[in-house]
Design an enzyme around this catalytic site. Structure first.
Site, PDB file in Angstrom:
ATOM      1  CE1 TYR A  99       0.335  -9.678   2.783  1.00 48.02           C
ATOM      2  CE2 TYR A  99       2.019  -8.188   1.948  1.00 48.02           C
ATOM      3  CZ  TYR A  99       0.709  -8.635   1.965  1.00 48.02           C
ATOM      4  OH  TYR A  99      -0.221  -8.019   1.164  1.00 48.02           O
ATOM      5  CE  LYS A 116      -1.374  -7.581   4.905  1.00 42.97           C
ATOM      6  NZ  LYS A 116      -0.834  -6.407   4.154  1.00 42.97           N
ATOM      7  CB  ILE A 135      -2.071  -5.747   8.248  1.00 39.28           C
ATOM      8  CG1 ILE A 135      -1.344  -6.247   9.501  1.00 39.28           C
ATOM      9  CG2 ILE A 135      -1.198  -4.756   7.476  1.00 39.28           C
ATOM     10  CD1 ILE A 135      -0.025  -6.950   9.229  1.00 39.28           C
ATOM     11  CB  THR A 154      -0.931  -0.002   1.219  1.00 38.68           C
ATOM     12  OG1 THR A 154      -1.700  -1.215   1.216  1.00 38.68           O
ATOM     13  CG2 THR A 154      -1.860   1.189   1.206  1.00 38.68           C
TER      14      THR A 154
END
Length: 371
Positions: A200, A228, A267, A114
């Site tokens: 992640y 995540k 998240i 992001t």
């Protein structure tokens, strides 16, 4: 020198006087007995253990415990705003960070997908992590995305990230080139030696799932904070039952992940826009009505690859300049019009910023290829 040459009969005009030895003692070559008489051989390669100088506990700024990371419920994958020339707009970044903190975000991912870490140089990356720590590290946990598909680069970036004060690292599995399951384990174990780490798993980005056996193997490491996870709530529930801390990586699934599958939190991308509502989802118990009200916004955000929707939305809210680093470009006009309706339905007061939402024209956007 001329006077010395005329008064010293030992020196001639072609002698060079070294400052390291007396001119009265001419150079004598070493006797033959001192010369090397054996053939030179290359030294054998040494196995160097994982040894990371920047990670000495007394030298690390803002060192935090793994348990401090495991308890975070709302972590925002923070957006990185730009100036018209493509450099970071730190004034807008600081304002966005402030909005996150006052609305209850407990942590931020700096330079993630992001935040467009994939479009940053490592110098930019580490600078932004350090800036975030220096300005906001006392109020929010700073988790730096220092992952790479190169273990060497991941090690170097993580050393630097911890040296400038980040509280934890976010690491993805090696993408594009991929590797074997044992290669994943070795990659993560090498990185976990440096400090608190969130792994992640997002196969839609990497092209390769991190299977549960890999997570179960590395979860024994004391620096493993959690995962995540973007592979759905069934996977999340299985990890939770085995004692692994999990954050949902999908805004559209995070409510059920938290309250039905036992995830620690989320998240989030959407919390850049509506941090107060995302805080309510994570902290105030089951709220299917609020969750359903958020679905149109979340679906709108992800109709194109993240962060295209978020960048467009923040620009139309007047929170950031309408500047895109290529290859990202804004959503088309029809989608920009849709966003205005979504804001009106949820209530402008629930979104970040103070300006009225507006529909930007194509000419309002700046696309930067060189920066």
């Amino acid at each position: 020198m001329a006077a010395l040459l005329t008064t010293n009969p030992i020196l001639s005009s072609t002698d060079v006087v070294s400052p390291l030895r007396s001119p009265l003692k001419p150079f004598r070559p070493a006797p033959d007995s001192c010369l090397r008489t054996t053939r030179w051989r290359s030294p054998k390669a040494a196995v160097i253990p994982n040894f990371h100088l920047p990670m000495r506990s007394l030298e690390v700024k803002n060192r935090t415990s793994v348990d401090d990371i495991k308890g975070l419920r709302l972590i925002t994958a923070i957006k990185t705003p730009y100036l018209p020339d493509g450099r970071f707009d730190l004034e807008a970044y600081d304002s966005l960070m402030h909005m996150q903190i006052v609305n209850g975000a407990e942590g931020v991912i700096v330079g993630g997908t992001t935040g467009e870490g994939q479009l940053m140089s490592w110098d930019e990356h580490i600078m932004l992590i350090g800036h975030t720590v220096n300005c906001f590290g006392a109020s929010v946990k700073v988790i730096g995305n220092t992952g790479s598909n190169s273990t060497r680069e991941a090690i170097h970036a993580t050393e630097q990230g911890f040296a400038v004060g980040m509280h934890a690292a976010l690491h993805i599995n090696p993408y594009y080139g991929k590797t074997s399951m044992q290669g994943m384990v070795s990659h993560f174990e090498t990185i976990l030696s440096m400090g608190p780490t969130i792994i992640y798993n997002v196969p839609s980005r990497t092209g390769q799932d991190i299977p549960p056996p890999v997570i179960h193997t590395v979860s024994a490491n004391p620096n493993m904070a959690g995962v995540k996870e973007c592979m759905g709530n069934d996977r999340i529930k299985d990890y939770v039952n085995k004692g692994v801390a999990i954050w949902s990586g999908n805004d559209d699934e995070c409510h059920d992940a938290r309250w039905a599958s036992g995830a620690t939190g989320v998240i989030s991308v959407a919390s850049n826009l509506v941090p107060g509502l995302m805080h309510e989802i994570m902290f105030q118990g089951k709220n299917p009505l609020l969750n359903s009200k958020l679905m149109p916004l979340i679906k709108w955000l992800f109709q194109e690859p993240n962060p295209i929707g978020l960048n467009t939305a923040l620009a139309q809210l007047g929170v950031i300049r309408p500047v895109f680093r290529l290859p990202y470009v804004p959503l088309p006009l029809a989608r920009r019009l849709e966003f205005v309706g979504i804001v009106e339905a949820l209530g402008r007061e629930n979104f970040v910023g103070e300006k009225d939402v507006e529909v930007l024209d194509d000419d309002d956007f700046v696309l930067v290829g060189r920066y």
